[in-house]
Design an enzyme around this catalytic site. Structure first.
Site, mmCIF file in Angstrom:
data_model
loop_
_atom_site.group_PDB
_atom_site.id
_atom_site.type_symbol
_atom_site.label_atom_id
_atom_site.label_comp_id
_atom_site.label_asym_id
_atom_site.label_seq_id
_atom_site.Cartn_x
_atom_site.Cartn_y
_atom_site.Cartn_z
ATOM 1 N N GLU A 173 0.985 -1.236 -0.331
ATOM 2 C CA GLU A 173 -0.231 -0.215 0.217
ATOM 3 C C GLU A 173 0.768 1.379 0.290
ATOM 4 O O GLU A 173 0.607 2.007 0.833
ATOM 5 C CB GLU A 173 -0.850 0.200 1.232
ATOM 6 C CG GLU A 173 -1.915 -1.318 1.124
ATOM 7 C CD GLU A 173 -3.177 -1.001 2.066
ATOM 8 O OE1 GLU A 173 -2.655 -0.106 3.333
ATOM 9 O OE2 GLU A 173 -3.557 -1.572 2.295
ATOM 10 N N GLU A 292 -5.501 -8.608 -0.036
ATOM 11 C CA GLU A 292 -6.258 -8.079 0.923
ATOM 12 C C GLU A 292 -7.294 -7.644 0.074
ATOM 13 O O GLU A 292 -7.946 -7.553 -0.148
ATOM 14 C CB GLU A 292 -5.308 -7.533 1.586
ATOM 15 C CG GLU A 292 -4.402 -7.262 1.830
ATOM 16 C CD GLU A 292 -4.069 -5.835 3.224
ATOM 17 O OE1 GLU A 292 -5.035 -5.229 2.975
ATOM 18 O OE2 GLU A 292 -3.659 -5.756 3.235
#
Length: 501
Positions: A173, A292
């Site tokens: 991220e 995710e």
């Protein structure tokens, strides 16, 4: 009763399932590691401190690969702290989650645990506070046979043979301002490309996953993916997607339509990957790692009250209800429907932290979401048929028109089995579904499993672990006559029909 039709043809295929689509995720976060998969001194643990009850449930899920050690945690991870004699490992403040990390469970313990869980390792490198040099050193420690500084260090730590880890995440991220060392797309694309290049110099067999956007709502979504791939196309193999869904508004119909949002997300990222390929006249295809995904919202308010700088707090411990299981079932169907491009996926996470498995000091139990995950993982392997679903639709607030029926068919030609997964999202009507299976001559219905509950908010707990469990549907619910399947899917239900020759 609503009516729908599933249309398949054995010659129209989406693609083979990569078993890694049923992967999961363990981060140093909350009680995922400590008290989750590892609890030294517990009567429930083995000689290495690994929770035996947790291992049993993970093996039941048949998890093929587990991403480690994060997540946000990895952007401050000093892997050297997590290896060697435990008495010499430092405790450090962990900035991602505001806790103390003791490093009593680390890289080598995770490799040992993964082997006991019959799973492979998907390792992440720190591209937040560190970079390519550190990633190269970590790879040397893990994969070199010996004769170099870091491979000999591994041997000195008691691991003569290499860990031979072949799948690597290039950070996590990195577009997010919450991330240590977050970067612009151009900055990250360059460092990801150079990191992958160095790693493949050292081990040409490794595969690398570049960070896509942290979620679909990021203001740079789209431009981030394009810029990163423009920089790193030649060096990376996969692009990651992350997305969580919740029902804080209490709108079940809109919540269950989230699978359509997930479908649109995947299709959009595929288009961006192919646009970069076209621009570069590329020969290789960038596939996706949806590493995710899950439902996450139940624990948000509780987590605002957590004390900082403690060890392994009860954090992100969502207690999942029946409607969450329905959406998880639909999300798994969505991943399978994109099996031509989604090759890796990780339910986040595996134990205690937004997880299908929960533990206490006295035992472990299966949350509601465990069941669609487990049954799809076990029986959803083979070739995904290009499944067309003719279904009534409804208007959702967030995603527009959404189907009442989600479904996909998986054909295992070697074992002569065909498995139909389906979710009826209607809150008040059963659904009569037909499917012409005359091409699958000689196939018979083995079982029709259904997950249903009158109470959408029903949960499983340690004292009542079987409030929401799958059961065999009655024989009247699915019949095969002359190669034509007629089935009834109960209102708000997840279904699996298995056929075999």
């Amino acid at each position: 009763m609503k009516k729908a039709q599933i249309i398949v043809d054995k010659y129209f295929l989406t693609g083979k399932t990569d078993k890694r689509i049923y992967g999961s995720f363990i981060e140093h976060l909350g009680r995922a590691v400590y008290e989750g998969i590892y609890q030294e001194g517990s009567p429930l643990s083995d000689e290495q401190g690994f929770r035996k009850d947790t291992l049993e449930l993970v093996r039941e899920l048949q998890v093929p690969i587990v991403r480690y050690p994060g997540g946000n945690f990895v952007s401050g991870f000093r892997w050297e702290d997590s290896v060697g004699p435990k008495a010499q490992r430092p405790s450090r403040p962990e900035l991602a989650w505001g806790v103390i990390e003791t490093n009593q469970f680390g890289l080598n313990e995770f490799v040992d645990w993964s082997r006991k869980a019959d799973s492979d390792v998907m390792m992440a490198v720190n591209l937040g506070t560190r970079g390519p040099e550190d990633a190269k050193n970590l790879l040397e420690y893990c994969n070199f046979k010996g004769g170099t500084y870091y491979s000999d260090l591994r041997k000195a730590h008691g691991y003569e043979q290499p860990h031979d880890i072949k799948l690597w995440c290039l950070g996590n991220e990195m577009d997010g301002p919450w991330q240590m060392g977050h970067k612009t797309a151009a900055e990250y694309g360059r460092v990801a490309a150079e990191t992958a290049r160095l790693m493949k110099f050292m081990d040409p067999e490794v595969e690398t996953v570049a960070c896509g956007s942290s979620n679909l709502e990021m203001p740079t979504f789209g431009s981030w993916e394009y810029t990163v791939l423009d920089e790193a196309y030649d060096q990376v193999d996969y692009l990651s997607l992350h997305q969580y869904y919740g029902n804080a508004a209490g709108d079940t119909a809109d919540f269950l339509a989230s699978s359509k949002g997930m479908d649109d997300f995947i299709s959009g990222v595929v288009s961006i990957c192919d646009a970069v390929k076209a621009k570069k006249h590329g020969k290789k295809q960038i596939n996706l790692s949806f590493d995710e995904w899950n439902v996450w919202y139940h624990s948000n308010e509780q987590d605002k009250k957590l004390e900082k700088w403690v060890q392994a707090p009860h954090q992100l411990e969502d207690v999942y209800n029946f409607e969450d299981a329905l959406l998880v079932g639909s999300m798994l169907i969505t991943l399978l429907r994109h099996a031509d491009r989604v090759k890796i996926a990780c339910m986040a996470q595996l134990v205690n932290v937004i997880a299908p498995i929960m533990t206490s000091d006295t035992g472990a139990w299966r949350q509601t979401i465990f069941y669609p995950y487990m049954l799809t993982s076990v029986f959803g392997r083979g070739t995904v048929l290009n499944t067309q679903v003719l279904t009534p639709i409804y208007e959702s607030k967030t995603y527009g028109e959404a189907p009442y029926l989600d479904s996909v068919c998986v054909w295992d030609e070697e074992k002569d089995t065909l498995t139909i997964f389906a979710v009826n999202k209607s809150m008040d009507e059963d659904m009569e579904v037909s499917c012409d299976l005359r091409q699958f001559e000689g196939y018979k219905i083995v079982e029709h499993i259904v997950l249903n509950n009158d109470n959408l908010q029903a949960v499983n707990t340690e004292t009542q672990p079987e409030n929401v469990v799958p059961v065999k549907a009655s024989a009247e619910c699915s019949k095969l006559d002359g190669g034509k399947l007629e089935a009834v899917f109960a209102k708000h239900s997840w279904n699996m029909i298995r056929l075999a020759k």
